[in-house]
Design a protein around this motif. Structure first.
Motif, PDB file in Angstrom:
ATOM      1  N   VAL A   1       9.005  41.530  39.210  1.00 12.18           N
ATOM      2  CA  VAL A   1       9.660  42.808  38.931  1.00 12.18           C
ATOM      3  C   VAL A   1       8.653  43.943  38.795  1.00 12.18           C
TER       4      VAL A   1
ATOM      5  N   GLU B   1      16.287  45.328  36.203  1.00 13.74           N
ATOM      6  CA  GLU B   1      15.834  43.937  36.143  1.00 13.74           C
ATOM      7  C   GLU B   1      15.047  43.668  34.866  1.00 13.74           C
ATOM      8  N   PHE B   2      14.179  44.602  34.510  1.00 10.05           N
ATOM      9  CA  PHE B   2      13.349  44.465  33.312  1.00 10.05           C
ATOM     10  C   PHE B   2      14.221  44.344  32.065  1.00 10.05           C
TER      11      PHE B   2
ATOM     12  N   GLN C   1      15.367  50.442  39.816  1.00  8.56           N
ATOM     13  CA  GLN C   1      15.608  49.027  40.103  1.00  8.56           C
ATOM     14  C   GLN C   1      14.805  48.153  39.147  1.00  8.56           C
ATOM     15  N   GLN C   2      13.540  48.486  38.923  1.00  5.02           N
ATOM     16  CA  GLN C   2      12.706  47.737  37.979  1.00  5.02           C
ATOM     17  C   GLN C   2      13.305  47.806  36.580  1.00  5.02           C
TER      18      GLN C   2
END
Length: 127
Positions: free
Chosen positions: A100, A56-57, A52-53
């Protein structure tokens, strides 16, 4: 006749030496260094991001990269203004990454960004 055989031997020796030299210099060039990921993908591994990170990252980094290119093009001849805009963009990037990344990842990213920001530019990127 002896002189002809001596010249042939000399040329053959020189040819073999040149062949060995070229092979030793370039023959194994592709096996010396493994190909390393570059850009944000490399940072994903270094920061040990979750899936997930990671998503988004990478989205944030792509958007910020596009903005950096716009700033760079806008300030083609005015380095001082470009630096001010790039600093503001870096601060914006850090604010976007705060929700994040965890504290450890954010600190590590900041250290890597600081190191990256203070290195001299590559020659091919100069205009």
């Amino acid at each position: 006749m002896k002189q002809l055989i001596g010249l042939n031997t000399l040329f053959l020796s020189i040819f073999l030496l040149i062949t060995l030299f070229v092979h030793s210099q370039f023959g194994h060039a592709d096996t010396l260094k493994p190909e390393r990921k570059k850009g944000p993908e490399h940072l994903v591994e270094l920061l040990e991001l979750s899936e997930q990170q990671r998503t988004e990252f990478l989205d944030i980094m792509k958007q910020q990269h596009e903005k950096r290119m716009t700033v760079r093009d806008k300030h083609y001849n005015t380095r001082a203004l470009e630096k001010a805009d790039m600093d503001a963009l870096h601060n914006e990037t850090m604010q976007l990454l705060e929700p994040v990344l965890n504290d450890s990842q954010l600190k590590k990213f900041e250290q890597m960004a600081k190191k990256h920001r203070h290195r001299p530019p590559k020659e091919e990127s100069l205009r």
